[in-house]
Structure formats: structure tokens, C-alpha cells
Design an enzyme around this catalytic site. Structure first.
Site, PDB file in Angstrom:
ATOM      1  N   ARG A  56      77.164  44.503  21.243  1.00 34.42           N
ATOM      2  CA  ARG A  56      76.568  43.722  22.282  1.00 34.42           C
ATOM      3  C   ARG A  56      76.183  45.382  23.368  1.00 34.42           C
ATOM      4  NH1 ARG A  56      77.843  47.840  24.484  1.00 34.42           N
ATOM      5  NH2 ARG A  56      77.205  46.755  27.186  1.00 34.42           N
ATOM      6  N   GLY A  57      74.607  44.943  24.097  1.00 35.24           N
ATOM      7  CA  GLY A  57      73.806  46.168  24.299  1.00 35.24           C
ATOM      8  C   GLY A  57      72.856  45.423  24.027  1.00 35.24           C
ATOM      9  N   ALA A  58      71.974  45.196  25.117  1.00 36.46           N
ATOM     10  CA  ALA A  58      70.822  44.936  23.906  1.00 36.46           C
ATOM     11  C   ALA A  58      69.194  45.200  23.238  1.00 36.46           C
ATOM     12  CB  ALA A  58      69.226  44.732  25.818  1.00 36.46           C
ATOM     13  N   ARG A  93      72.359  35.121  21.716  1.00 33.26           N
ATOM     14  CA  ARG A  93      72.690  34.829  22.908  1.00 33.26           C
ATOM     15  C   ARG A  93      71.037  34.809  24.494  1.00 33.26           C
ATOM     16  NH1 ARG A  93      75.957  40.149  24.720  1.00 33.26           N
ATOM     17  NH2 ARG A  93      76.630  39.222  26.344  1.00 33.26           N
ATOM     18  N   GLN A 197      83.421  46.514  30.287  1.00 29.87           N
ATOM     19  CA  GLN A 197      82.338  46.999  29.832  1.00 29.87           C
ATOM     20  C   GLN A 197      82.581  48.483  29.768  1.00 29.87           C
ATOM     21  OE1 GLN A 197      81.168  44.317  30.955  1.00 29.87           O
ATOM     22  NE2 GLN A 197      79.771  43.089  28.497  1.00 29.87           N
ATOM     23  N   ASP A 238      68.630  44.634  30.527  1.00 26.40           N
ATOM     24  CA  ASP A 238      68.668  43.096  29.581  1.00 26.40           C
ATOM     25  C   ASP A 238      67.803  42.356  29.009  1.00 26.40           C
ATOM     26  OD1 ASP A 238      71.941  43.668  30.025  1.00 26.40           O
ATOM     27  OD2 ASP A 238      71.544  42.788  27.885  1.00 26.40           O
ATOM     28  N   ASN A 248      70.240  42.139  34.686  1.00 25.28           N
ATOM     29  CA  ASN A 248      71.371  43.176  33.714  1.00 25.28           C
ATOM     30  C   ASN A 248      72.974  42.735  34.000  1.00 25.28           C
ATOM     31  OD1 ASN A 248      72.073  45.786  32.129  1.00 25.28           O
ATOM     32  ND2 ASN A 248      72.890  46.373  34.082  1.00 25.28           N
ATOM     33  N   LYS A 249      73.266  43.631  33.647  1.00 26.77           N
ATOM     34  CA  LYS A 249      74.938  43.115  33.685  1.00 26.77           C
ATOM     35  C   LYS A 249      75.645  42.483  35.373  1.00 26.77           C
ATOM     36  CE  LYS A 249      77.145  42.502  31.213  1.00 26.77           C
ATOM     37  NZ  LYS A 249      77.275  40.842  30.512  1.00 26.77           N
TER      38      LYS A 249
HETATM   39  O1  MRU Z   1      76.539  41.591  27.885  1.00 28.57           O
HETATM   40  P1  MRU Z   1      76.143  43.140  26.678  1.00 28.57           P
HETATM   41  O2  MRU Z   1      77.706  44.019  26.971  1.00 28.57           O
HETATM   42  O3  MRU Z   1      75.612  42.547  25.988  1.00 28.57           O
HETATM   43  O4  MRU Z   1      76.145  43.724  28.546  1.00 28.57           O
HETATM   44  C1  MRU Z   1      74.686  44.289  27.707  1.00 28.57           C
HETATM   45  C2  MRU Z   1      74.474  44.862  29.515  1.00 28.57           C
HETATM   46  O5  MRU Z   1      73.867  44.221  30.818  1.00 28.57           O
HETATM   47  C3  MRU Z   1      74.725  46.474  29.723  1.00 28.57           C
HETATM   48  O6  MRU Z   1      74.290  46.872  31.309  1.00 28.57           O
HETATM   49  C4  MRU Z   1      72.656  47.672  28.988  1.00 28.57           C
HETATM   50  O7  MRU Z   1      72.551  47.941  30.121  1.00 28.57           O
HETATM   51  C5  MRU Z   1      71.939  46.470  28.552  1.00 28.57           C
HETATM   52  S1  MRU Z   1      71.685  47.464  27.224  1.00 28.57           S
HETATM   53  C6  MRU Z   1      71.424  49.608  27.617  1.00 28.57           C
END
Ligand code: MRU
Length: 337
Positions: A56-58, A93, A197, A238, A248-249
């Protein structure tokens, strides 16, 4: 403070050994209890790993997506269904644009390439993309660290660290770079409900790296700011629209509002692979809805759950978007595309 990045392992990597191409990744669902490295040569396994948040993570899922296509090519005996495979990977995703970006880049790389050379071409591309991602993060780190003075206390939300990228991280890349300059006093990590996370990944990564870190529940951020304990908020992204609106999250938008109320700068750190040039503003960003069990593990009859995985922070709440090309105000971003 002495930084120990050598204790932070790489989260994703395409490998080739004895002629076998494999994708190696840390199963992030098991952290912080188990540091379990999984290796697979099956592209479908990588798609599943992205869907279940094992990867996970963009930026990390972008690299994983391109690697999945490379694994498919390494085993393919016909290539006429490449578009179908690519589309299955790219839609694993919906919110992080890096996944579609990486798959599109892989597809354009093999345009006109003879079938016998497609697998090798994709392998080389993924290795290049891994190196480029790390280089971009180190540049983001340097560009962001230039905005922070001595004794900075940072609040971050979710994990935008090395684990979420090819290496080094975006938001945490800035922390690492500033820590190397002796300018980080402490990082406060929001736990980041519902998946955690921050509680499971950010605190694990920062403590391994030797950065002082304090875990807080998401609902404690306002009090922490009110007590004057936060000098800067730094988060990842993201997908960023042309006007600077940034997905973002889930919870990031609320943190941005709190930062504005308390006069604290709010920085979004991301490489240009996270900027969606096709989107004028954040209203077009598709927000992934995830399973109710992440919020309510044991269902209660008659109780519904709303579980969006991301939210969009409007550009007006963002002080700077820190990229590998420099730190820009949201209004300046479009001129860099
Ligand atoms: O659902 P995830 O864990 O894949 O989400 C990722 C995020 O939103 C993170 O906050 C992140 O900042 C972006 S990726 C560096």
C-alpha cells in the site's frame, strides 16, 4: 539524533535470480508484529496484494502494478491480451493515480517492441522506475527540509514513508532529510483510523530509523496543536488535481482544517507521478470505499457503516506541495506540468 535508515527495509522490489523474475514485498498488514517478506512470480498475486493492502501507499502500488505486468510478460506465451491484463492491474485500487500512471508507462514502453523482448524491456523499466522513485523522494526530502527550521515538531497522518514508496518516502522523506540536518525534534503520528497506518507503520518505520516519534489518536491532533506542540503538518498524497486539491488518507482534510485554525503550515509531499494532469480539480477524484469490517469488525444488526478510504483537501488549505522539482504553492503547480 543519528539517523539509521539502514534499519528501514525496502518494501517493494522486482528481482531476477537464475532466470526467474519475482516480486518481493513486505506484507504491511503484519507490521509491526512480523516483518514478513513475500516473494511471488505470479502477477495475480501482486494484484491481490494491492487489493488487500499487503502492498500500500501510492508510489509503492504504482511500482507493484508495473512489476505485475513484468511478471505477466515473463510467463506469457502470447501477448495479444496485454490490454486486458493491464486494465485488471490498473483498476486494483481506484484513488491513487500512480497505479494507472505506472501501468500506462509500462504499456507505452513496450509499444513496437518485438514480443521476444517485451519481458526484458519491462524488467528493465521497473528497475528504472524503482530507482527514479527513490531519487524523487530524496529530492522531495531536500526540498521539504529547506522549509523547516531547527527544533521542528511535525505532525503526520497515515504512512507516507519508505514503506509506501520505492524507498525513503515522501512526507517521511522530508522528515529524514530534515533529521539529517539536525532539525527534527519529534514527529507526532496520527494513528489513522480505521486501518491504522500511523499506529502500525509510521511509528514502526520512524522508530527503526531513530527518529523520536509519539503516537496520538486522530482525535488528539486539535489539542496537540492548541498546546503549541506542532510546527508543521506534512502528509503524502494519492492523487493531486491540477489546481492543487489533494486526495490523501481519510482524515487528512480534517487535519488541514485544524492546521489552518492554528496557523500551522500544511505541506503535501508527493512526486509528479501523483499529479493527475487530466483533472482540473479534486471533485473528479474517485474515492475508494472499503469494507465495513475495517470500521466494525463484528457487525451490529441495523447499523450501517460508511468507510471512505480517502478524502480531498482543498488547495486553499495547502501551504506548499513539495515535489521532486521544488516546493510550489497550489496555484503554481499547474505551471510545472
Ligand atoms: O490506503 P493506503 O494505505 O494505500 O493509503 C496511502 C495514503 O493515503 C498515504 O497517506 C500516503 O500519504 C500516500 S502514499 C505516500
Amino acid at each position: 539524533m543519528e539517523l539509521h535508515l539502514e534499519n528501514v527495509p525496502r518494501s517493494v522490489e522486482l528481482t531476477r535470480s537464475s532466470g526467474v523474475t519475482a516480486f518481493r514485498y513486505i506484507d504491511q498488514r503484519l507490521l509491526p508484529d512480523d516483518l514478513n517478506v513475500v516473494e511471488t512470480s505470479e502477477w495475480h498475486d501482486v494484484v491481490d496484494a494491492i487489493k488487500v493492502l499487503a502492498v500500500r501507499g501510492a508510489p509503492a502500488i504504482g511500482l507493484a502494478g508495473a512489476a505485475a505486468l513484468a511478471l505477466w510478460a515473463a510467463q506469457a506465451d502470447r501477448f495479444d491480451d496485454v490490454e486486458v491484463v493491464a486494465s485488471e492491474i490498473a483498476t486494483a485500487r481506484p484513488t491513487a493515480v500512480n497505479l494507472q500512471w505506472a501501468v500506462d508507462r509500462a504499456l507505452s514502453e513496450i509499444e513496437g517492441v518485438p514480443e521476444s523482448e517485451i519481458a526484458a524491456t519491462l524488467f528493465d523499466l521497473v528497475k528504472r522506475m524503482e530507482a527514479e522513485d527513490e531519487a524523487a523522494n530524496r529530492a522531495i526530502g531536500a526540498n521539504g527540509a529547506a522549509l523547516l527550521g531547527p527544533g521542528t515538531r511535525v505532525l503526520t497522518h497515515c504512512n507516507a514513508g519508505s514503506l509506501a514508496t520505492g524507498y525513503y518516502g515522501t512526507a517521511l522523506g522530508i522528515v529524514y532529510s530534515a533529521a539529517e540536518q539536525g532539525n527534527i525534534e519529534r514527529v507526532y503520528a496520527d494513528e489513522t483510523r480505521p486501518v491504522g497506518q500511523g499506529a502500525r507503520l509510521t511509528v514502526w518505520e520512524l522508530s527503526r530509523a531513530g527518529v523520536p516519534v509519539t503516537l496520538i489518536c486522530d482525535d488528539m491532533a486539535a489539542s496537540l496543536m492548541a498546546k503549541g506542540k506542532v510546527d508543521a503538518v506534512i502528509v503524502g498524497a494519492d492523487r493531486i488535481a491540477r489546481n492543487g486539491d489533494a486526495a490523501n488518507k481519510i482524515g487528512t482534510y480534517g487535519v488541514a482544517i485544524l492546521a489552518r485554525e492554528h496557523g500551522i503550515p500544511f505541506y503535501v509531499a508527493a512526486p509528479f507521478s501523483t499529479v493527475d494532469a487530466a483533472l482540473a480539480d479534486g471533485s473528479g477524484i474517485v474515492i475508494e470505499q472499503r469494507d465495513a469490517c475495517e470500521v466494525l469488525p463484528l457487525p451490529i444488526e441495523g447499523v450501517d457503516v460508511w468507510n471512505p478510504a480517502f478524502d480531498v483537501t482543498p488547495a486553499r488549505l495547502i501551504t506548499k506541495i513539495v515535489t521532486e522539482k521544488g516546493a510550489f504553492s497550489p496555484e503554481e503547480l499547474a505551471s510545472q506540468l
